[in-house]
Design a protein around this motif. Sequence first.
Motif, PDB file in Angstrom:
ATOM      1  N   ASP A   1       0.818  -1.212   0.000  1.00  0.00           N
ATOM      2  CA  ASP A   1       0.000   0.000   0.000  1.00  0.00           C
ATOM      3  C   ASP A   1       0.854   1.266   0.000  1.00  0.00           C
ATOM      4  OD1 ASP A   1      -2.112  -1.694   0.028  1.00  0.00           O
ATOM      5  OD2 ASP A   1      -2.634  -1.393   2.135  1.00  0.00           O
ATOM      6  N   LEU A   2       1.980   1.201   0.671  1.00  0.00           N
ATOM      7  CA  LEU A   2       2.835   2.392   0.733  1.00  0.00           C
ATOM      8  C   LEU A   2       3.841   2.410  -0.414  1.00  0.00           C
ATOM      9  CD1 LEU A   2       3.570   2.488   4.585  1.00  0.00           C
ATOM     10  CD2 LEU A   2       1.734   3.610   3.344  1.00  0.00           C
ATOM     11  N   ARG A   3       3.770   1.380  -1.243  1.00  0.00           N
ATOM     12  CA  ARG A   3       4.700   1.226  -2.364  1.00  0.00           C
ATOM     13  C   ARG A   3       6.143   1.433  -1.920  1.00  0.00           C
ATOM     14  NH1 ARG A   3       1.284   0.796  -6.419  1.00  0.00           N
ATOM     15  NH2 ARG A   3      -0.640   1.944  -6.295  1.00  0.00           N
ATOM     16  N   TYR A   4       6.473   0.731  -0.833  1.00  0.00           N
ATOM     17  CA  TYR A   4       7.801   0.893  -0.285  1.00  0.00           C
ATOM     18  C   TYR A   4       8.674  -0.310  -0.604  1.00  0.00           C
ATOM     19  CZ  TYR A   4      11.284   2.991   2.584  1.00  0.00           C
ATOM     20  OH  TYR A   4      12.438   3.602   2.984  1.00  0.00           O
ATOM     21  N   ARG A   5       9.869  -0.035  -1.063  1.00  0.00           N
ATOM     22  CA  ARG A   5      10.806  -1.118  -1.385  1.00  0.00           C
ATOM     23  C   ARG A   5      11.842  -1.230  -0.285  1.00  0.00           C
ATOM     24  NH1 ARG A   5      10.093  -3.208  -6.240  1.00  0.00           N
ATOM     25  NH2 ARG A   5       9.045  -1.865  -7.742  1.00  0.00           N
ATOM     26  N   ILE A   6      12.114  -2.451   0.138  1.00  0.00           N
ATOM     27  CA  ILE A   6      13.173  -2.637   1.124  1.00  0.00           C
ATOM     28  C   ILE A   6      14.336  -3.378   0.459  1.00  0.00           C
ATOM     29  CG2 ILE A   6      11.822  -2.508   3.247  1.00  0.00           C
ATOM     30  CD1 ILE A   6      11.609  -5.526   3.190  1.00  0.00           C
ATOM     31  N   ASN A   7      15.535  -3.064   0.927  1.00  0.00           N
ATOM     32  CA  ASN A   7      16.738  -3.589   0.275  1.00  0.00           C
ATOM     33  C   ASN A   7      17.343  -4.767   1.028  1.00  0.00           C
ATOM     34  OD1 ASN A   7      17.449  -2.116   2.483  1.00  0.00           O
ATOM     35  ND2 ASN A   7      19.240  -1.142   1.561  1.00  0.00           N
ATOM     36  N   PHE A   8      16.475  -5.513   1.740  1.00  0.00           N
ATOM     37  CA  PHE A   8      16.999  -6.681   2.446  1.00  0.00           C
ATOM     38  C   PHE A   8      15.968  -7.792   2.406  1.00  0.00           C
ATOM     39  CE2 PHE A   8      15.290  -3.535   5.401  1.00  0.00           C
ATOM     40  CZ  PHE A   8      14.318  -4.243   6.082  1.00  0.00           C
ATOM     41  N   GLU A   9      16.486  -8.994   2.673  1.00  0.00           N
ATOM     42  CA  GLU A   9      15.619 -10.168   2.696  1.00  0.00           C
ATOM     43  C   GLU A   9      14.778 -10.131   3.976  1.00  0.00           C
ATOM     44  OE1 GLU A   9      17.995 -13.778   2.249  1.00  0.00           O
ATOM     45  OE2 GLU A   9      16.498 -14.798   3.494  1.00  0.00           O
ATOM     46  N   LEU A  10      13.483 -10.362   3.818  1.00  0.00           N
ATOM     47  CA  LEU A  10      12.589 -10.328   4.975  1.00  0.00           C
ATOM     48  C   LEU A  10      11.968 -11.713   5.148  1.00  0.00           C
ATOM     49  CD1 LEU A  10      11.427  -8.390   7.072  1.00  0.00           C
ATOM     50  CD2 LEU A  10       9.700  -7.697   5.406  1.00  0.00           C
TER      51      LEU A  10
END
Length: 277
Positions: A72-81
């Motif tokens: 929803d926030l169109r947020y990209r994270i740069n790590f494995e979750l």
Amino acid sequence: MFDAGEGIQLALKKGGVGIRALEVIAISHMHADHVLGLPGVLMFRAQCDDPGPLTIIGPRGIQKFIKHTLDDLRYRINFELNFIEWHKGCDPTAIEWNGCDVKWEPLVHSTFCLGYRVEEHTRPGKFNLEQAKQLGIPMGPLYGKLQSGQSVTLDDGTVIDSTQVLGPTRRGRVVTFATDTAPCTGLKNLSQSADLAFIEGMFTELHSAEAAEKKHSTAASSAQIASEAGVCKLVLVHISPRYTFEDEKILKKEARAHFRGAIIARGLDTFDIPLPD
Ligand SMILES: [Zn+2]
Ligand SMILES: [Zn+2]
């Protein structure tokens, strides 16, 4: 990290706790005051270059919540979750991390809630230097091998077993985190002989009926359980915001009637956990 209330990333900054060191987040339950800080933490962590994987453990629904938030926030994270969700019959150890078992067990609250217990692995016994010298073991790398539990062979062919120079194994430390909950067996199990226990102490005895109705605890009831469970140091958390500083004195007094030296946590408090021996 246990739970993530709103704005927790600011507390991490203030407390000088590096976000990179954060590898596991354990969530107790899906109430706003315990999870709304997660998006902020993830975004804060994504500001680091290559911060490494992050694991979130918690009740069913935590993965969906994070997935929706990120979408929803169109947020990209740069790590494995990674996610580990509790389910009936799952392993009592949620994750093994940094020389510790992180154990979980359901508590009793108005929604499904988990308490946690971090058990440091048993440590090898103390190295007996005198004994090592008497056995003719030359100082150096052999000492290290013996200390880590391996056996070594001396130049003359004598085999020395680590038990010949190590004392009895030493127990690791235990930290408990249990909120939100009514007094229950899970709380008692998780607190058993903990060196340090963070347990909710939301209400004074004046509001014990409200505590029972909302499936929370009074400071006194938590202190009583901690005392019965043989907790070494008790820190009460999740105090109702309705209480003034004066009210907190009552809370503390009521807790201390059952557990000597019970502490009420303040923001950015730090606690040492000395080795038992
Ligand atoms: Zn709650
Ligand atoms: Zn809560």
